[in-house]
Motif scaffolding. Structure first.
Motif, short mmCIF file in Angstrom:
data_model
loop_
_atom_site.label_atom_id
_atom_site.label_comp_id
_atom_site.label_asym_id
_atom_site.label_seq_id
_atom_site.Cartn_x
_atom_site.Cartn_y
_atom_site.Cartn_z
N ARG A 364 35.78 -56.14 -17.19
CA ARG A 364 35.82 -57.61 -17.20
C ARG A 364 35.55 -58.21 -15.84
NH1 ARG A 364 41.17 -59.26 -20.62
NH2 ARG A 364 40.80 -57.98 -22.46
N GLN A 365 34.92 -57.46 -14.97
CA GLN A 365 34.58 -57.94 -13.63
C GLN A 365 33.07 -57.92 -13.48
OE1 GLN A 365 36.91 -59.06 -11.62
NE2 GLN A 365 38.73 -58.23 -12.58
N ASN A 366 32.51 -59.04 -13.04
CA ASN A 366 31.10 -59.04 -12.73
C ASN A 366 30.80 -58.03 -11.64
OD1 ASN A 366 30.50 -61.01 -14.62
ND2 ASN A 366 30.50 -62.69 -13.13
N ALA A 367 29.65 -57.37 -11.78
CA ALA A 367 29.18 -56.40 -10.79
C ALA A 367 30.08 -55.17 -10.69
CB ALA A 367 29.02 -57.05 -9.42
N LEU A 368 30.71 -54.79 -11.79
CA LEU A 368 31.54 -53.59 -11.80
C LEU A 368 31.53 -52.95 -13.18
CD1 LEU A 368 33.53 -51.72 -10.29
CD2 LEU A 368 35.38 -53.22 -11.06
N VAL A 369 31.14 -51.68 -13.24
CA VAL A 369 31.15 -50.90 -14.48
C VAL A 369 31.72 -49.53 -14.16
CG1 VAL A 369 29.21 -52.13 -15.55
CG2 VAL A 369 28.75 -50.17 -14.07
N THR A 370 31.95 -48.72 -15.20
CA THR A 370 32.53 -47.39 -15.00
C THR A 370 31.58 -46.32 -15.49
OG1 THR A 370 33.62 -47.14 -17.14
CG2 THR A 370 34.78 -48.43 -15.47
N ILE A 371 31.85 -45.10 -15.06
CA ILE A 371 30.98 -43.99 -15.43
C ILE A 371 31.01 -43.72 -16.93
CG2 ILE A 371 32.77 -42.28 -14.92
CD1 ILE A 371 30.54 -40.40 -13.96
N GLN A 405 20.87 -59.72 0.06
CA GLN A 405 22.19 -60.31 -0.16
C GLN A 405 22.92 -59.62 -1.31
OE1 GLN A 405 20.90 -64.38 -0.76
NE2 GLN A 405 21.48 -64.98 1.32
N THR A 406 22.17 -59.23 -2.35
CA THR A 406 22.79 -58.52 -3.47
C THR A 406 23.36 -57.19 -3.00
OG1 THR A 406 21.26 -59.53 -5.04
CG2 THR A 406 22.37 -57.51 -5.74
N ILE A 407 22.58 -56.44 -2.24
CA ILE A 407 23.04 -55.14 -1.77
C ILE A 407 24.21 -55.30 -0.81
CG2 ILE A 407 22.35 -53.12 -0.41
CD1 ILE A 407 19.56 -53.41 -1.64
N THR A 408 24.16 -56.31 0.03
CA THR A 408 25.28 -56.55 0.95
C THR A 408 26.56 -56.87 0.19
OG1 THR A 408 23.79 -57.37 2.68
CG2 THR A 408 26.12 -58.02 2.82
N GLN A 409 26.46 -57.69 -0.84
CA GLN A 409 27.66 -58.03 -1.62
C GLN A 409 28.24 -56.80 -2.30
OE1 GLN A 409 27.29 -61.48 -4.18
NE2 GLN A 409 28.84 -60.70 -5.62
N LEU A 410 27.38 -55.95 -2.86
CA LEU A 410 27.86 -54.75 -3.55
C LEU A 410 28.39 -53.72 -2.55
CD1 LEU A 410 25.03 -54.53 -6.21
CD2 LEU A 410 27.42 -55.13 -6.62
N SER A 411 27.77 -53.64 -1.39
CA SER A 411 28.29 -52.74 -0.35
C SER A 411 29.65 -53.21 0.13
CB SER A 411 27.31 -52.68 0.83
OG SER A 411 26.05 -52.18 0.45
N ASP A 412 29.82 -54.53 0.19
CA ASP A 412 31.08 -55.09 0.65
C ASP A 412 32.21 -54.73 -0.30
OD1 ASP A 412 32.38 -56.81 2.65
OD2 ASP A 412 32.77 -58.12 0.95
N ALA A 413 31.93 -54.65 -1.60
CA ALA A 413 32.96 -54.26 -2.56
C ALA A 413 33.46 -52.85 -2.29
CB ALA A 413 32.42 -54.37 -3.98
N ASP A 414 32.54 -51.95 -1.95
CA ASP A 414 32.97 -50.58 -1.61
C ASP A 414 33.71 -50.56 -0.29
OD1 ASP A 414 33.05 -47.70 -1.89
OD2 ASP A 414 31.53 -47.63 -0.32
#
Length: 806
Positions: A364-371, A405-414
């Protein structure tokens, strides 16, 4: 006469209620729980707690492993396509399955009916170890281009980690995709190449060992499920590379078509699923290891990692050049290639995946899925039934304007997850130490005799107590500021939390309510309750990567109330209602009505699948709130009443879970999934894992010590008369009788939460961190309002009137 569908639904509801009443309600926070690394004793109990597979068998986790591996007899059928299968319901705890009820399933354990022939084509490219920080416009041009055109997200890859580590190895990642459920292996090296037959098919040589490992695991992953589902429906499967062969193998370990390299399989058109591997990162990391123990393992240096990512991008480009039109391409960094777990890359390109962020109902979170969502997505794209664990990827949420910007945002989550892992244990150790010191100083302050400085000492004690009670909710509100991006994240985190707590404290003393005994308490408690209520109603964003919340890397929970958040929420709610009742003490009927209305809303929000989705929290909350309302309304609290109320709480969460189960399978939360687990005969093993996890938390010495000291301070310091007058807590009860009901209700909810949630001691520890400082603040205010009444001096000895002896 009710319809057969209604009859079946009511029957299942009754069975689930009976199951909950006869056993211990499992506090499921997710249908899949992450094994917690043993190297972090504090953080092991701060995020959503865990269902374990084969985990490190240290003294703190051995009981979990023993209980987690216990499995209900006769419940080995999983995800079968047989629509007439019989499920069993265990009515005991752990592996106690002597009493079983056979229930005919309405359909298969997949979320669809009988499989038709697959349509479409899926190309799955697994890149073990690929992180968002590896992507670069120059070094990885194919991946960069795909991010700019396809759908993207961070991927939580938690499977079953190897003993002593908290990472997902390459073999475990591929087997998890194969099973659609967390799987594992004793092998944390590179997958072994399959044995190739003359006709191009192949066989996994270690398949029997992999099967044995899953059978011994509490997750009971059915490896081979993905390929078996496709081939049984008439589809064809091919694999490129040893790792991909694990995902493409059927339940017998056989692969229809295998190619060692992309060049060996130039034509992909005949196949429904092509699983391909670009293992340059994992191979470089495995070859760089000079030791087998986690303490001596090291990560790749930047240059080596960048070179490996460049080679992986070339392999991906070679595969993409062969992909037929109208195919769906999924790229997943399905394992770790580092000493610590990370979030990884998830990319999708195809007719159903526009340029947006990916999501799934599992997170239920944008930009987050599971294996495990990967398996469901593959089968959905092929129009085949999906397994009961994962959820299909969808798109929701616009990406930033540029690829960078997309990659930066996703890298920031990690980055946030990595920083959280580093700061969580020091934060809790610091919190526990400061709490213990504060309790010692407060005990001296409130029990010392009158001095010229007593008034200022009490004011300072009250202020610090309110600040202390505001810290737990501030750990969530601090997420509004990206503290993890600071060069020194630990000081940034503490500063952000303290600044937030100071603002709440200022509000608590800002108005005329500061003069009331319960004024500051009510303010802090109300902020705690309302902030978390609003958070779960709007997506639970404050809890993601919060130091007292849950972290996507661990994969224990992604939405709703985590156990620590529940402790703060339930305690804040009950204490805030006590303050409300005190404020309306001259209008008792209105006070009872408002308390009942908000309390029921708070409980509903805690359990409702779309909001809190908290299985174990509802019975605890119901019990604590009922104690509060009974005492507030002047009714006696008895064992019989508590038993009835506890049963009502179990029935309530059972009804909510069954309502969730009646929804389409791809829309269910873990509540509905647990109902399915009960019907599949897995309920007893789930309870066993929860019970073992709860008992193991008692080995968390800092949180256990904090709980014991807080209770000792409450009863031995606040509740006992001092040399300068009556007990501070008794004075507070005298000024605000509703405080007694609120405190007892909050403590009851915390105790019940400890007993029926797998986070165990973490729940009372966090609840007491809210309740005791706020109660201290109220007691200190009562001391300031009261006139000191020192005890009278002892009377003189009585003079004997008997005649003197002769």
């Amino acid at each position: 006469m009710p319809s057969p569908q209604v009859t079946r639904a009511l029957t299942r509801l009754a069975l689930v209620v009976a199951f909950l009443l006869l056993g211990t309600a499992p506090a499921t926070a997710s249908t899949e729980r992450a094994p917690t690394p043993t190297s972090t004793p504090i953080s092991a109990h701060t995020s959503a707690s865990t269902e374990r597979g084969p985990t490190p068998t240290s003294s703190s986790t051995a009981p979990i492993a023993a209980l987690g591996s216990a499995r209900a007899a006769g419940s080995t059928e999983h995800a079968t396509l047989n629509p007439t299968a019989q499920a069993t319901i265990s009515t005991g705890e752990g592996a106690l399955t002597s009493s079983r009820i056979a229930v005919p399933l309405a359909g298969p354990a997949f979320s669809g009916g009988k499989a038709a022939a697959p349509t479409g084509r899926v190309v799955l490219i697994g890149v073990p170890g690929l992180q968002w920080s590896d992507l670069d416009e120059t070094r990885t041009p194919r991946l960069w281009d795909l991010v700019g055109r396809g759908a993207s997200a961070s991927l939580s890859t938690r499977a079953i980690p190897p003993e002593g580590r908290g990472i997902t190895c390459s073999v475990a990642g591929w087997l998890t995709v194969s099973a659609g459920q967390r799987a594992g292996s004793d092998n944390c090296g590179l997958p072994e190449p399959p044995t190739i037959a003359p006709d191009g098919s192949a066989k996994i040589p270690a398949w029997d060992e992999y099967l044995a490992f899953q059978e011994a695991s509490s997750f009971q992953a059915e490896i081979g499920l993905l390929a078996q589902t496709i081939t049984d429906a008439g589809g064809t499967v091919a694999a490129i590379g040893p790792g991909a062969a694990l995902a493409a193998a059927d339940k017998s370990g056989n692969i229809q078509k295998y190619a060692p390299t992309p060049a060996d399989l130039p034509d992909l058109t005949p196949y429904s699923l092509i699983a391909a591997e670009a293992n340059e990162l994992s191979r470089a990391w495995t070859q760089s290891q000079t030791a087998t123990t986690p303490e001596m393992s090291s990560d790749l240096d930047d240059n080596t990692r960048q070179a490996a990512a460049t080679e992986a991008d070339k392999t991906i480009g070679t595969i993409l050049d062969r992909v037929p039109p109208d195919s769906t391409v999924l790229i997943v960094g399905l394992a770790d290639a580092s000493t610590t777990a990370h979030l990884h890359v998830a990319l999708a390109q195809g007719p159903k995946f526009p340029h947006k962020f990916l999501t799934a109902t599992s997170t239920r979170q944008n930009a987050l899925v599971t294996i495990t969502d990967t398996t469901a997505t593959i089968l959905t794209e092929l129009t085949l039934p999906t397994p009961k664990i994962g959820r299909t990827w969808t798109t929701n949420g616009d990406t930033p304007d540029t690829t960078a910007q997309t990659i930066t945002q996703l890298s920031d989550a990690d980055l946030a997850s990595q920083v959280l892992r580093d700061v969580r244990e020091p934060f809790f150790l610091t919190l526990v130490a400061l709490q213990l010191i504060f309790y010692a100083l407060a005990a001296i302050a409130i029990r010392r005799q009158s001095t010229p400085h007593r008034r200022r000492t009490l004011i300072a004690t009250q202020t610090v107590a309110v600040l202390s009670g505001a810290i737990p909710i501030s750990t969530f509100l601090a997420q509004l500021i990206p503290w993890w991006s600071a060069s020194t994240p630990m000081p940034a985190l503490i500063t952000t939390i303290l600044a937030t707590a100071a603002l709440i404290t200022a509000a608590a003393f800002a108005g005329p309510w500061r003069k009331d005994v319960l004024g500051p308490l009510t303010t802090v408690a109300a902020v705690s309750s309302l902030a978390l209520l609003i958070d779960v109603m709007t997506g639970s964003h404050l809890q993601v990567n919060a130091v007292t919340g849950y972290e996507p890397v661990t994969g224990g929970r992604f939405y709703g109330f985590g156990n620590m958040a529940f402790a703060i929420y339930s305690t804040g709610t009950i204490l805030a209602l006590a303050g409300l009742a005190h404020a309306l003490r001259r209008r008792p009927r209105l006070a009872i009505t408002l308390c009942l209305a908000y309390g029921l809303l708070a409980i509903f929000a805690d359990g409702w699948p779309s909001w809190g989705a908290d299985f174990g929290g509802v019975p605890s909350f119901v019990l604590g709130f009922a104690v509060f309302m009974l005492m507030l309304s002047g009714h006696r609290v008895s064992i019989a009443r508590l038993a009835v109320i506890g049963a009502a709480g179990a029935a309530l969460i059972a009804a909510i879970a069954t309502a969730d189960w009646l929804r389409p399978p791809n829309q269910r939360t873990h509540l509905g999934a647990f109902v399915q687990q009960v019907m599949d005969g897995d309920g007893g093993s789930v309870i066993g894992r929860k019970l073992g996890a709860m008992l193991s938390t008692l080995g968390n010495l800092p949180l256990t010590l904090l709980s014991l000291v807080a209770l000792a301070f409450l009863y031995l310091v606040l509740a006992r008369p001092s040399r300068v007058g009556a007990a501070a807590l008794s004075l507070a009860y005298g000024y605000a009788p509703a405080l007694r009901a609120g405190l007892f209700g909050a403590l009851t909810a915390a105790l019940a939460g400890f007993l029926i949630n797998d986070s165990g001691i973490a729940i009372p520890a966090m609840a007491l961190t809210v309740a005791v400082p706020l109660t201290l603040a109220a007691s200190v205010r009562a001391l300031r309002l009261a006139t000191p009444t020192p005890p009278a001096p002892p009377s003189a000895p009585a003079v004997s009137t008997a005649p003197a002896a002769p």
